[in-house]
Design a protein around this motif. Structure first.
Motif, short mmCIF file in Angstrom:
data_model
loop_
_atom_site.label_atom_id
_atom_site.label_comp_id
_atom_site.label_asym_id
_atom_site.label_seq_id
_atom_site.Cartn_x
_atom_site.Cartn_y
_atom_site.Cartn_z
N ARG A 280 -31.77 65.24 54.00
CA ARG A 280 -32.99 65.26 54.80
C ARG A 280 -32.93 64.32 56.01
O ARG A 280 -33.82 64.34 56.85
N ILE A 281 -31.92 63.50 56.07
CA ILE A 281 -31.85 62.51 57.14
C ILE A 281 -31.90 63.16 58.51
O ILE A 281 -32.58 62.70 59.43
N VAL A 282 -31.18 64.26 58.68
CA VAL A 282 -31.14 64.91 59.99
C VAL A 282 -32.52 65.37 60.42
O VAL A 282 -32.87 65.29 61.61
N LYS A 283 -33.33 65.81 59.48
CA LYS A 283 -34.68 66.26 59.82
C LYS A 283 -35.53 65.09 60.28
O LYS A 283 -36.31 65.19 61.23
N VAL A 284 -35.39 63.95 59.61
CA VAL A 284 -36.14 62.76 60.01
C VAL A 284 -35.68 62.28 61.38
O VAL A 284 -36.49 61.89 62.23
N VAL A 285 -34.36 62.32 61.62
CA VAL A 285 -33.83 61.95 62.93
C VAL A 285 -34.47 62.79 64.03
O VAL A 285 -34.85 62.29 65.09
N LYS A 286 -34.60 64.09 63.78
CA LYS A 286 -35.13 65.00 64.79
C LYS A 286 -36.64 64.86 64.97
O LYS A 286 -37.17 65.04 66.08
N GLU A 287 -37.35 64.54 63.90
CA GLU A 287 -38.81 64.52 63.96
C GLU A 287 -39.39 63.16 64.31
O GLU A 287 -40.49 63.08 64.87
N ALA A 288 -38.67 62.08 64.00
CA ALA A 288 -39.23 60.75 64.20
C ALA A 288 -39.28 60.39 65.68
O ALA A 288 -38.37 60.74 66.44
N PRO A 289 -40.32 59.69 66.13
CA PRO A 289 -40.35 59.21 67.51
C PRO A 289 -39.22 58.22 67.75
O PRO A 289 -38.74 57.55 66.82
N LYS A 290 -38.78 58.13 68.99
CA LYS A 290 -37.62 57.29 69.30
C LYS A 290 -37.85 55.81 68.99
O LYS A 290 -36.90 55.07 68.75
N ASP A 291 -39.11 55.39 68.99
CA ASP A 291 -39.37 53.97 68.75
C ASP A 291 -39.56 53.65 67.26
O ASP A 291 -39.85 52.52 66.91
N LEU A 292 -39.39 54.65 66.38
CA LEU A 292 -39.48 54.37 64.95
C LEU A 292 -38.18 53.70 64.51
O LEU A 292 -37.10 54.30 64.57
N ASP A 293 -38.28 52.47 64.06
CA ASP A 293 -37.11 51.69 63.65
C ASP A 293 -36.93 51.84 62.14
O ASP A 293 -37.65 51.21 61.35
N TRP A 294 -35.99 52.69 61.75
CA TRP A 294 -35.83 52.98 60.33
C TRP A 294 -34.37 53.11 59.96
O TRP A 294 -33.50 53.25 60.82
N MET A 295 -34.10 53.10 58.66
CA MET A 295 -32.75 53.22 58.17
C MET A 295 -32.76 53.69 56.72
O MET A 295 -33.74 53.50 56.00
N PRO A 296 -31.69 54.35 56.28
CA PRO A 296 -31.52 54.64 54.86
C PRO A 296 -30.77 53.49 54.18
O PRO A 296 -29.93 52.84 54.80
N ILE A 297 -31.12 53.23 52.93
CA ILE A 297 -30.38 52.24 52.14
C ILE A 297 -30.01 52.88 50.81
O ILE A 297 -30.61 53.86 50.36
N ASP A 298 -28.98 52.33 50.16
CA ASP A 298 -28.60 52.79 48.84
C ASP A 298 -29.78 52.62 47.89
O ASP A 298 -30.54 51.64 47.97
N LEU A 299 -29.94 53.58 46.99
CA LEU A 299 -31.04 53.51 46.04
C LEU A 299 -30.88 52.27 45.15
O LEU A 299 -29.83 52.07 44.55
#
Length: 431
Positions: A280-299
């Motif tokens: 799902r990461i690609v979908k979040v990349v495409k939908e999130a505004p450019k100023d959203l500062d986010w990252m995935p981490i290991d569970l």
């Protein structure tokens, strides 16, 4: 990818139909599968290989089809994608086709449905030695049953935690990657909620209850399915691990909404933690505004990551009744796992983990690659099979697990919910 691609919520209905169509769930009820012949003893002329697959596999299938038909002149490959990307719909289609004499030779299946095929169709074992250069064989454990490899993972993902770095920083947490255990996760969620006055974490139970619960249990070092096939985490540590959901509810930090709704809240910047999938990461990349500062981490795990996570996504299984078609099917699998095919199945339009490391190397050479995509593409830890309970009971077990997670998410204690769930599932399994 979209949640419907991985969705198992519809499995109860379609699996019931599938089992009815194939005459039950006894081993071998799907008919005999042929052992693959030596391919050099098979004549491609007049041979048609029938595939059953979901549309997300189309680019790689078309690539492999072209290669195979050039390599084996006269071979025809009947490869028309199903209309639905839902793996349960695909299962229903294959079983229905088989019932009227139109059994395919090679099928795509969701990794969570592997036991259905092994318990009902006796698919042909896969020879890992036939897989192409660069294929990451550590992922083959996701295609094993009782130590035998039946499935080659094709498009693969794993549970991950998406985090909003800005919300965490405002709550005094500057290094999200330091959150490795549940105590740290719960503490961070409480701090964010205290700052914002809103729920801060979402762990969904709608379409992936078995996968997400398995991830929380296995990341904590417990067994989801015991060695004898029974419910594996009705233990003090197992109850404490899955009890994370109840503790979050008690702390009033849990949003407790559907996956898509939680993702929408995360993209809008309203949620500090969202348990999701690498696909799902690609979908979040495409939908999130450019100023959203986010990252995935290991569970995180109960005491830090202690065990391997379950693999999501799909893979290929040979169920041909003809020995030469089985041989050509295995060769087709090889072509769909090459660097070129992996780029098509896990490239810039997808955030599946590339199963071929040569494809990963190629992807990472690109310009302007989102760091979140790098996380998905470079995930290389071993993964286990998704599920593991007997295949005939898959639908009922998923419903029971969903009910368990829903109860926990209301704050009901794990010491009460988990033993009842274990009793119910073990009763289904005759344990």
């Amino acid at each position: 990818m979209r949640s419907k691609i991985l969705a198992t919520a519809a499995l109860a209905t379609v699996t019931a139909l599938s089992l009815s169509a194939c005459g039950g769930a006894e081993s071998g009820s799907g008919g005999a599968v042929a052992s693959a012949a030596a391919i050099d003893q098979c004549k491609p002329e007049g041979t048609t290989l029938k595939l059953a697959f979901a549309p997300q596999g189309t680019p790689a299938v078309e690539h492999a089809k072209k290669i195979m038909e050039e390599k084996y002149p006269g071979l025809k490959i009947d490869a028309v994608a199903a209309q639905s990307g839902n793996y349960s719909d695909l299962t229903k289609q294959v079983v229905a086709d088989t019932a009227v004499g139109k059994r395919p030779d090679l099928i795509m299946t969701g990794l969570g449905q592997l036991r259905f095929w092994t318990d009902s169709y006796n698919p042909a074992p896969l020879d890992p030695a036939t897989l192409p250069e660069g294929y990451q064989k550590q992922f083959l454990t996701a295609g094993e049953v009782d130590g035998t490899t039946y499935l080659a993972p094709f498009q693969i993902s794993t549970p991950t935690m998406l985090v909003n770095k800005k919300l965490l920083a405002e709550a005094g947490i500057t290094d999200p990657s330091s959150i490795k255990d549940f105590a740290a996760l719960e503490d961070a969620a409480r701090k964010v909620t205290a700052k914002t006055g809103k729920p801060s974490i979402n762990i969904s139970s709608d379409d992936l209850p078995d996968w997400f619960s398995q991830a929380l249990v296995q990341s904590s070092g417990e067994k989801y399915v015991a060695e004898d096939g029974s419910f594996g985490f009705d233990t003090p540590k197992g109850r404490e691990a899955i009890g994370l959901l109840a503790r979050l509810a008690k702390d009033k930090t849990s949003l407790n909404v559907r996956m898509d709704d939680g993702q929408a809240q995360f993209v809008a910047g309203n949620l500090a933690f969202h348990m999701a999938t690498t696909s799902r990461i690609v979908k979040v990349v495409k939908e999130a505004p450019k100023d959203l500062d986010w990252m995935p981490i290991d569970l995180p795990g109960l005491n830090g990551p202690e065990g391997e996570l379950p693999a999501g996504g799909n893979g290929w299984v040979v169920i041909s009744e003809d020995s030469c078609k089985a041989a050509f099917s295995q060769a087709m699998v090889t072509e769909m796992l090459t660097k070129e095919a992996s780029l098509l199945s896990s490239g810039k339009d997808y955030s599946y983990i590339p199963v071929n490391k040569l494809a990963t190397e190629e992807l990472l050479k690109g310009d302007n690659i989102a760091p979140q995509m790098r996380y998905a593409w470079t995930y290389d830890k071993p993964l286990t099979v998704w599920g593991g309970f007997e295949g005939a009971q898959t639908a009922q077990i998923i419903d029971t697990v969903r009910n368990m997670m829903e109860q926990l998410a209301t704050g009901k204690p794990a010491d009460e919910v988990v033993p009842a769930t274990a009793k119910s599932i073990n009763s289904m399994l005759g344990k």
